[in-house]
Design an enzyme around this catalytic site. Structure first.
Site, mmCIF file in Angstrom:
data_model
loop_
_atom_site.group_PDB
_atom_site.id
_atom_site.type_symbol
_atom_site.label_atom_id
_atom_site.label_comp_id
_atom_site.label_asym_id
_atom_site.label_seq_id
_atom_site.Cartn_x
_atom_site.Cartn_y
_atom_site.Cartn_z
ATOM 1 N N LYS A 150 0.856 -1.185 0.000
ATOM 2 C CA LYS A 150 0.000 0.000 0.000
ATOM 3 C C LYS A 150 0.895 1.238 0.000
ATOM 4 C CE LYS A 150 -1.843 2.744 3.138
ATOM 5 N NZ LYS A 150 -1.881 4.007 2.412
ATOM 6 N N GLY B 246 6.952 4.878 8.389
ATOM 7 C CA GLY B 246 6.160 6.102 8.508
ATOM 8 C C GLY B 246 6.404 6.772 9.836
ATOM 9 N N GLU C 255 9.732 1.034 10.792
ATOM 10 C CA GLU C 255 10.787 2.020 10.507
ATOM 11 C C GLU C 255 10.141 3.377 10.672
ATOM 12 O OE1 GLU C 255 13.799 1.309 10.209
ATOM 13 O OE2 GLU C 255 13.993 -0.684 9.340
ATOM 14 N N CYS D 196 13.799 10.631 6.740
ATOM 15 C CA CYS D 196 13.830 10.156 8.120
ATOM 16 C C CYS D 196 15.206 10.392 8.724
ATOM 17 C CB CYS D 196 13.474 8.672 8.152
ATOM 18 S SG CYS D 196 14.468 7.660 7.064
ATOM 19 N N GLU E 220 10.182 16.496 15.106
ATOM 20 C CA GLU E 220 10.669 16.197 13.755
ATOM 21 C C GLU E 220 9.869 17.003 12.739
ATOM 22 O OE1 GLU E 220 9.439 12.489 11.955
ATOM 23 O OE2 GLU E 220 11.374 12.241 10.974
HETATM 24 P P1 NAD Z 1 2.530 8.371 7.908
HETATM 25 O O1 NAD Z 1 2.762 7.572 9.140
HETATM 26 O O2 NAD Z 1 1.535 9.472 7.951
HETATM 27 O O3 NAD Z 1 2.056 7.429 6.705
HETATM 28 C C1 NAD Z 1 2.804 6.300 6.279
HETATM 29 C C2 NAD Z 1 1.859 5.272 5.658
HETATM 30 O O4 NAD Z 1 0.993 4.779 6.681
HETATM 31 C C3 NAD Z 1 0.946 5.824 4.572
HETATM 32 O O5 NAD Z 1 0.841 4.837 3.551
HETATM 33 C C4 NAD Z 1 -0.379 6.005 5.303
HETATM 34 O O6 NAD Z 1 -1.506 5.952 4.440
HETATM 35 C C5 NAD Z 1 -0.360 4.823 6.256
HETATM 36 N N1 NAD Z 1 -1.186 4.975 7.461
HETATM 37 C C6 NAD Z 1 -1.615 6.107 8.060
HETATM 38 N N2 NAD Z 1 -2.322 5.825 9.172
HETATM 39 C C7 NAD Z 1 -2.313 4.468 9.308
HETATM 40 C C8 NAD Z 1 -2.825 3.564 10.285
HETATM 41 N N3 NAD Z 1 -3.490 3.979 11.352
HETATM 42 N N4 NAD Z 1 -2.596 2.235 10.115
HETATM 43 C C9 NAD Z 1 -1.896 1.792 9.056
HETATM 44 N N5 NAD Z 1 -1.391 2.598 8.097
HETATM 45 C C10 NAD Z 1 -1.587 3.926 8.220
HETATM 46 O O7 NAD Z 1 3.972 8.894 7.472
HETATM 47 P P2 NAD Z 1 4.350 9.859 6.253
HETATM 48 O O8 NAD Z 1 3.909 11.253 6.594
HETATM 49 O O9 NAD Z 1 3.907 9.244 4.982
HETATM 50 O O10 NAD Z 1 5.955 9.772 6.294
HETATM 51 C C11 NAD Z 1 6.736 10.593 7.102
HETATM 52 C C12 NAD Z 1 7.247 9.866 8.334
HETATM 53 O O11 NAD Z 1 7.873 8.646 7.954
HETATM 54 C C13 NAD Z 1 8.299 10.644 9.085
HETATM 55 O O12 NAD Z 1 8.064 10.543 10.466
HETATM 56 C C14 NAD Z 1 9.602 9.932 8.725
HETATM 57 O O13 NAD Z 1 10.653 10.098 9.641
HETATM 58 C C15 NAD Z 1 9.141 8.530 8.615
HETATM 59 N N6 NAD Z 1 10.051 7.739 7.807
HETATM 60 C C16 NAD Z 1 10.818 6.790 8.412
HETATM 61 C C17 NAD Z 1 11.735 6.070 7.665
HETATM 62 C C18 NAD Z 1 12.595 5.005 8.287
HETATM 63 O O14 NAD Z 1 13.124 4.201 7.557
HETATM 64 N N7 NAD Z 1 12.739 4.965 9.601
HETATM 65 C C19 NAD Z 1 11.853 6.294 6.295
HETATM 66 C C20 NAD Z 1 11.053 7.260 5.710
HETATM 67 C C21 NAD Z 1 10.146 7.981 6.473
#
Ligand code: NAD
Length: 486
Positions: free
Chosen positions: A172, A223, A245, A279, A377
């Site tokens: 997804k 995320g 992650e 991230c 962040e």
């Molecule tokens: P997000 O958590 O808002 O969304 C990530 C994904 O999760 C999306 O596909 C979203 O639709 C889905 N999602 C949202 N709510 C959900 C739920 N309740 N259950 C299951 N899935 C759900 O994150 P974002 O804004 O897309 O990305 C930014 C964040 O990701 C930042 O905090 C960043 O640091 C982190 N990130 C971490 C890494 C890593 O490898 N550690 C890499 C990239 C980004």
């Protein structure tokens, strides 16, 4: 643009699938809609899970070499469609060409390198009495949930290890950046058995359905830390395996012996690569007081020369913020700094009339340690630069965070660089470099930056269950056996 006019469909069981419900995808450089994509229904999720479950029976038993060939085939698909995917990635994500190239060609490289990895069974005992081995068997159906900052690479970080270990997968993508992933799955339909690699698009609700689904065995999630906590709670219902992650607030520590002009470009890109929507971006820059003013000045000077604009233009170095929600979030951090009276060394003024979601690079001059810009962040181009004078004190400040994703140390005194690095609480610590990744290097977060890791054999193991088989070589139960095992 016409190359991107396309009937975007999901991939379920090796076939295209559409839906009456759809949602728009925008070009962040113009705020204009560029496509409408299907929003998967719960019934379509069930269909994808059933297809992945059916495919798992054969796929998990296929020879490792068959699955290795499949990863190489995915790499081939990415390579032969790289121009399309790079341009599409810039269009939907906003990143300039160099970043798109790194991500798309990197995705192919990742598939080829993960394809070289194997998980041999471990022989625990091989004696005249007994043979004991531990095998690593595929878990089942994996749900992969991906963010919008590196939509292709972070999907591949899940697809490649899941498939080579014998799992099947439902990906997804983020609702903000689904286009490349939809195209990739469509292009892979001819090279993979049906049901092995499915892609469904939808909003956060679809993510929630995946994490709670009775017949999904593992969720690999990248995320936000808060979302990761929801995933963990939802996964508890069926005790799904999880890899999380999550967010980061990476410190970089600069020693007093650096030459400001030499180190400034590296520090700039440590923080602002991918427009700081990273991230692992440096999110707190600690500079020793002896060189603080010079380093800040050199950073301001360097920032002045960096071209911010539409990623599709060849001269652009930093693109827009990817989506409106994130744009408003970064502006809120800038406003908070202004309200608190922090000084901007450069930036801090956003032109709301700009065509896209553009925010100028903003450096905040030595805000207090307890300010939001230091504690949280922002995930956008605003960086606090902080003074330090004592080594133990700066290590304590660097570690004083709920996060523990990455960290870096910069200096000429290599003893000090290594000594400081060894005390930083982070999944990756870079010394005199940053953003070095490899398929063979474990990547993961300490503390609230995650659970488990991706890449390397440690990452592969996360897509398996350990199965230990013990075989008693001496036992005999035949009618004429000497009765040792009654
Ligand atoms: P997000 O958590 O808002 O969304 C990530 C994904 O999760 C999306 O596909 C979203 O639709 C889905 N999602 C949202 N709510 C959900 C739920 N309740 N259950 C299951 N899935 C759900 O994150 P974002 O804004 O897309 O990305 C930014 C964040 O990701 C930042 O905090 C960043 O640091 C982190 N990130 C971490 C890494 C890593 O490898 N550690 C890499 C990239 C980004």
């Amino acid at each position: 643009m016409t190359a991107f006019v396309h009937d975007y469909q999901m991939t379920i069981n090796g076939k295209g699938a559409t839906s009456a419900a759809r949602f728009p995808v925008f070009n962040p450089a113009t705020r204009q809609p560029i496509a409408n994509v299907p929003a998967a229904s719960e019934t379509q999720l069930d269909a994808a899970v059933a297809a992945a479950r059916a495919a798992f029976r054969t796929w998990s038993r296929a020879a490792w070499s068959v699955r290795r060939d499949a990863l190489n085939a995915i790499a081939g698909v990415i390579e032969s469609n790289s121009e399309l995917l790079m341009a599409l990635l810039t269009l939907e994500q906003g990143k300039p060409r160099a970043g798109a190239e790194w991500e798309i060609l990197g995705s192919a490289l990742w598939c080829r390198e993960i394809a070289k990895q194997t998980l041999a069974e471990e022989v625990v005992e091989d004696s005249t009495d007994r043979l004991v081995v531990t095998q690593f068997s595929a878990i089942g159906v994996v749900g992969a949930i991906v963010p919008w900052n590196f939509p292709v690479l972070l999907a591949i970080w899940k697809i490649a290890p899941a498939l080579i270990t014998g799992n099947t997968i439902i990906v997804k993508p983020s609702p903000y950046t689904p286009l490349c992933t939809l195209r990739l799955a469509e292009l892979c339909r001819d090279v993979l058995p049906k049901g092995v690699f499915n892609v469904l698009t939808g909003g956060d609700e679809l993510g929630r359905l995946i994490t709670a689904h009775e017949d999904i065995d593992k969720v690999a999630f990248t995320g936000h830390t808060d979302t990761g906590k929801h995933v963990m709670r939802a996964a508890a219902g069926t005790l799904k395996r999880i890899t999380l992650e999550l967010g980061g607030n990476d410190p970089a520590i600069v020693l007093p012996d650096v030459e400001a002009r030499k180190v400034a470009p590296a520090l700039f890109w440590a923080a602002f690569q991918n427009n700081a929507q990273f991230c692992n971006a440096t999110k707190r820059l600690y500079v020793h007081e002896r060189v603080y003013d010079e380093v800040l000045e050199a950073l301001v000077e360097y920032t002045r020369g960096v071209v911010v604009g539409d990623g599709a233009l060849p001269t652009t170095q930093l693109g827009p913020i990817q989506n409106q929600q994130q744009y408003e979030k970064v502006i809120e951090y800038i406003d908070d700094c202004r309200r608190q009276g922090h000084r901007f060394a450069i930036g801090g003024e956003v032109a709301p009339s700009a065509a896209g979601w553009f925010i100028p690079v903003t450096l905040v001059d030595n805000p207090p340690d307890n300010s939001r810009i230091v504690r949280e962040e922002p995930f956008g181009p605003i960086l606090p630069v902080l003074r330090w004078h004592d080594e133990d004190e700066v290590i304590a400040r660097a570690n004083d965070t709920i996060y523990g994703l990455g960290a870096s140390v910069w200096g000429n005194d290599l003893g000090a660089v290594r000594r400081i690095g060894a005390q930083l609480e982070a999944g990756t610590v870079w010394l005199n470099e940053v953003h070095q990744y490899s398929p063979h290097q474990a990547f993961g977060g300490h503390k609230q930056s995650g659970i488990g890791c991706e890449n390397s054999l440690h990452g592969l193991v996360e897509y398996t269950n350990a199965r230990t088989i013990t075989f008693n070589r001496r036992a005999a139960f035949g009618r004429d056996a000497p009765g040792k095992a009654e």
